[in-house]
Design an enzyme around this catalytic site. Structure first.
Site, PDB file in Angstrom:
ATOM      1  N   GLY A  11     109.191  75.058 -45.260  1.00 59.37           N
ATOM      2  CA  GLY A  11     109.897  76.281 -44.904  1.00 59.37           C
ATOM      3  C   GLY A  11     109.963  76.523 -43.405  1.00 59.37           C
ATOM      4  O   GLY A  11     109.439  75.761 -42.592  1.00 59.37           O
ATOM      5  N   ARG A  33     105.760  70.030 -53.880  1.00 60.03           N
ATOM      6  CA  ARG A  33     106.419  69.342 -55.001  1.00 60.03           C
ATOM      7  C   ARG A  33     106.831  67.937 -54.609  1.00 60.03           C
ATOM      8  O   ARG A  33     106.927  67.052 -55.455  1.00 60.03           O
ATOM      9  CB  ARG A  33     107.660  70.124 -55.439  1.00 60.03           C
ATOM     10  CG  ARG A  33     107.373  71.432 -56.169  1.00 60.03           C
ATOM     11  CD  ARG A  33     108.667  72.096 -56.555  1.00 60.03           C
ATOM     12  NE  ARG A  33     109.496  72.394 -55.379  1.00 60.03           N
ATOM     13  CZ  ARG A  33     110.787  72.694 -55.425  1.00 60.03           C
ATOM     14  NH1 ARG A  33     111.417  72.702 -56.584  1.00 60.03           N
ATOM     15  NH2 ARG A  33     111.450  72.982 -54.323  1.00 60.03           N
ATOM     16  N   LEU A  91     104.369  79.907 -48.239  1.00 60.80           N
ATOM     17  CA  LEU A  91     105.239  79.628 -49.375  1.00 60.80           C
ATOM     18  C   LEU A  91     106.047  80.863 -49.758  1.00 60.80           C
ATOM     19  O   LEU A  91     105.512  81.967 -49.833  1.00 60.80           O
ATOM     20  CB  LEU A  91     104.390  79.189 -50.569  1.00 60.80           C
ATOM     21  CG  LEU A  91     105.107  78.666 -51.802  1.00 60.80           C
ATOM     22  CD1 LEU A  91     105.812  77.360 -51.477  1.00 60.80           C
ATOM     23  CD2 LEU A  91     104.111  78.445 -52.929  1.00 60.80           C
ATOM     24  N   TYR A 143     111.291  92.479 -54.508  1.00 61.53           N
ATOM     25  CA  TYR A 143     110.742  91.569 -53.490  1.00 61.53           C
ATOM     26  C   TYR A 143     109.478  92.155 -52.868  1.00 61.53           C
ATOM     27  O   TYR A 143     108.431  91.486 -52.771  1.00 61.53           O
ATOM     28  CB  TYR A 143     111.800  91.308 -52.415  1.00 61.53           C
ATOM     29  CG  TYR A 143     111.317  90.471 -51.254  1.00 61.53           C
ATOM     30  CD1 TYR A 143     111.370  89.082 -51.299  1.00 61.53           C
ATOM     31  CD2 TYR A 143     110.825  91.071 -50.097  1.00 61.53           C
ATOM     32  CE1 TYR A 143     110.926  88.312 -50.232  1.00 61.53           C
ATOM     33  CE2 TYR A 143     110.381  90.314 -49.020  1.00 61.53           C
ATOM     34  CZ  TYR A 143     110.437  88.939 -49.087  1.00 61.53           C
ATOM     35  OH  TYR A 143     109.998  88.191 -48.032  1.00 61.53           O
ATOM     36  N   LYS A 147     105.412  90.844 -53.205  1.00 58.20           N
ATOM     37  CA  LYS A 147     104.600  90.545 -52.028  1.00 58.20           C
ATOM     38  C   LYS A 147     103.336  91.405 -52.005  1.00 58.20           C
ATOM     39  O   LYS A 147     102.238  90.937 -51.667  1.00 58.20           O
ATOM     40  CB  LYS A 147     105.409  90.768 -50.746  1.00 58.20           C
ATOM     41  CG  LYS A 147     106.547  89.791 -50.542  1.00 58.20           C
ATOM     42  CD  LYS A 147     106.045  88.364 -50.327  1.00 58.20           C
ATOM     43  CE  LYS A 147     107.163  87.422 -49.950  1.00 58.20           C
ATOM     44  NZ  LYS A 147     106.710  86.020 -49.789  1.00 58.20           N
TER      45      LYS A 147
END
Length: 237
Positions: A11, A33, A91, A143, A147
């Site tokens: 990211g 992954r 992440l 969202y 978080k």
């Protein structure tokens, strides 16, 4: 030996974080992954299903990446609890990327918690997490609520130190174009130049990454510390 564990390496903040970690740690173990198209003498990459990371045979994965046996010492230091281990998570995804709220929750909550649990079991004493300015478990915004729940659940793992980083709008090079964020960055960028509203003006990805590593390597009298955008910018002047 000091070792950094990291998830979310591909990211925006993750890539910057990786380069900062190389400066401070003897080895950096990245989990994901898939492996990055990146080579570095300090980088060890383990790949697999992150939702199942707590049943990974990490020793086998580590040693299979070590063709010349160069990671044997890393393995021994971890098993014998001799290494100083810090874990970092940047992440995160978006609902658009994830495809559904359920998948978003899986990535932004479940995988973060799985990684944090795995890191703690490996011997990590500090956990540094990139959250969001709006994080709030009681929020009506999905969202922000997710978080906030991640922040709450990380505290239950009882790390010696938990650093929660709440950046405002991130500036930097993304792998994908986000129209809304592009407009917001254009509108808010003058706040960076004017140096006002520190907690709300945009912050660069490298500033977040640098602040995380600085905080991880300094003493703290608190078990849990929330670091807002303004503090990150002050730390990285």
């Amino acid at each position: 030996m000091n070792i950094a564990l990291i998830s979310g390496t591909s990211g925006m903040v993750g890539m910057q974080l990786l380069h900062q970690l190389f400066k401070k740690y003897d080895f950096v173990i990245s989990v994901g992954r898939r492996k990055l198209a990146l080579k570095h003498e300090k980088l060890v990459q383990l790949e697999g299903d992150l939702l199942k990371i707590n049943i990974w045979d990490w020793e086998h994965l580590l040693m299979s990446s070590s063709l010349g046996g160069e990671y044997q010492l890393v393995r021994e230091e971890i098993l014998e609890k001799k290494a100083e281990i810090h874990a970092f998570s940047s992440l995160g995804t978006t609902i658009k990327q994830a495809g559904s709220k359920e998948r978003f929750y899986q990535v932004d909550h479940d995988i973060v918690l799985e990684f944090a649990t795995w890191a703690k079991n490996l011997g990590a004493t500090k956990f540094l997490y990139v959250s969001a300015l709006s994080a709030d478990p009681e929020s009506s915004v999905f969202y922000s609520k997710v978080k906030g729940e991640v922040e709450q659940d990380l505290q239950k793992l009882d790390y010696s130190f938990l650093g929660i980083f709440r950046p405002s709008l991130l500036l930097g090079n993304r792998n994908e174009f986000r129209l809304g964020e592009w407009f917001a960055s254009i509108a808010m960028k003058p706040l960076v130049w004017l140096k006002v509203l520190k907690n709300y003006r945009p912050i660069y990805d490298f500033q977040v990454a640098k602040a995380m590593v600085l905080v991880a390597n300094q003493a703290s009298s608190q078990n849990v510390e929330i670091i807002n955008s303004g503090q990150m910018q002050d730390l990285t002047k």
